[in-house]
Enzyme design. Sequence first.
Site, PDB file in Angstrom:
ATOM      1  N   CYS A 194      42.733  18.251 -35.907  1.00 55.34           N
ATOM      2  CA  CYS A 194      43.212  17.065 -36.621  1.00 55.34           C
ATOM      3  C   CYS A 194      43.679  16.003 -35.410  1.00 55.34           C
ATOM      4  O   CYS A 194      44.433  15.217 -35.697  1.00 55.34           O
ATOM      5  CB  CYS A 194      44.687  17.507 -37.111  1.00 55.34           C
ATOM      6  SG  CYS A 194      45.554  18.600 -35.818  1.00 55.34           S
ATOM      7  N   GLU A 220      40.618  13.012 -38.877  1.00 57.56           N
ATOM      8  CA  GLU A 220      40.169  14.560 -38.554  1.00 57.56           C
ATOM      9  C   GLU A 220      38.664  14.428 -37.786  1.00 57.56           C
ATOM     10  O   GLU A 220      37.771  13.391 -38.167  1.00 57.56           O
ATOM     11  CB  GLU A 220      39.923  15.296 -39.965  1.00 57.56           C
ATOM     12  CG  GLU A 220      39.894  16.764 -39.493  1.00 57.56           C
ATOM     13  CD  GLU A 220      41.381  17.305 -39.760  1.00 57.56           C
ATOM     14  OE1 GLU A 220      41.542  18.550 -39.401  1.00 57.56           O
ATOM     15  OE2 GLU A 220      42.490  16.518 -39.921  1.00 57.56           O
TER      16      GLU A 220
END
Length: 546
Positions: free
Chosen positions: A489, A536
């Site tokens: 992330c 991401e």
Amino acid sequence: MENSFSKIRPGSPPQPSLQPADKKPRLSSSISQGGTSLNAALKRNKKRKQTPPEPGSSQDVISREVITLLGKELVDQLETDGTAWESPFDFREEVQLTVSSISSSVGDGLAIAPLPKRPWVVVVPFVLPGEVIRARVYRHAKMHSFADLISVEVPNSELRDMSRVKCKYFGTCAGCQYQMLSYETQLDLKRTIVVKAYGTYSNLPETSIPTIQSTIPSPLQYGYRTKITPHFDPPPKKLQKQGPPTSEEEKPPWLKIGFNQIGKRVVMDIEECPIATPVLNQAYAPMRENIAKNIYTYKKGVSLLLRDSLEIPGGNSPTATTELAVEDNHVCITDHKATVRERVRDLLFDYQAGSFFQNNNSVLVPLTSYVRDAIFPATPNAPSPTHLVDAYCGAGLFALTLAPHFTKVAGIELSADSIRFATHNAALNHISDKVTFRAGDAAQIFDVVGDFPSALTALVIDPPRKGCDEKFIRQLLAFGAQTVVYVSCNVHTQARDVGQIITWSAEEDAERKGRGKYRLESLRGFDLFPQTAHVESVAVLRLVSS
């Protein structure tokens, strides 16, 4: 007051101002408080300012981009003459700027201060490269200042289209940055973030970084977010002492329930969030009404939790017995300890509402499918892995979705609660025969999978934003899985970690010939949060012989 978008949306409904009349004024960081002397406050502030930001954090990313924009020679001069912390702007000074680029951290624009100001960078939200803007400076950092957007004087007409905006709070709320852009442009910007992150943080030569592929889109661009956390402050101290008013009022004018205003610790009153799923917005409205009716019973501020969940037969309470649902009826869960259920393909995942789970269910099938396809090499006669290790496994997302393709699967976690839910999910989906979840010790995390043959093992890691520490990476190298898929992330800490894996594995291979070294095979972004600057990233590494 004229809002920052009024000059580029003629005839459109008014947008909320970036400087509302009831906005709390910013405090200059040099103002002394509580009787402390000004000199002492300045010394304390200078010491706090000069603490380097956490590597890979948003502030660290901006700091590096500021250096790139100004140029090393100029940066060295500012360091030498001692003016790197001396902003040429006064507090709340207004300035006209031309935007140079967009930051990879939170999507803010970066602009160089105009002459006769000395070289300095100003960071401004909601702006695009090439735009001429007016901004108001409110905070200073090393070689850059932060400013509020006042207006866009000359817009980037190729990129900006305010008719795309679907939220009346856009431009004031801190949640979204890209609603004025086409979705194709958003995906392009997110690919650029991955490119810049690896160029800045990996310390790898360009020849070691494969061509970064286009960003995988989210099937939903609005109405996708399965978790929101609006919050509100308690009644002012004076009103707490006075008690509730004698006359009924639907909602006190001072009560704001929602999210923070961009760049401020000020709660905005937000009635709905268009990137949240419909079930969350439906539940949020009566929740707001109930809070307003009972606001004088609150002595402290509250952060709410709303999570989109499938309804579980028997209830979603912490003590309810969970069973397979026949139909996917969605409910909103507000209890941090209650059980949330989500479906990914034909699998069900239960987890505690207050714990982590990806917040965009619509992209989980493309994400897990991509990881599956990346693990198995397309090269003819290449050995296919038979074992899978899912480190940082959480509730078991990758372990369970990938289980059909392996003989044996193990998920590793430090959290006992996560292991409990992951084990429950394996049983819920009737795949406990090949999947186990094991408590790893931080010092020797891979010892619990010592029976797995490394040459036939694939490793998936999905760490928190800070990435992996050196101890974990050294253990990863010692374990020597044939394939490593790193899901992140925070692409900046991922780039740092991947660079270390590749560099250190090459060093170890040089010392012990034949051990093999890791090569970065592919790299791609995934859009888990459309309309925002977040991306991401999935990196695939393969152990190759020297």
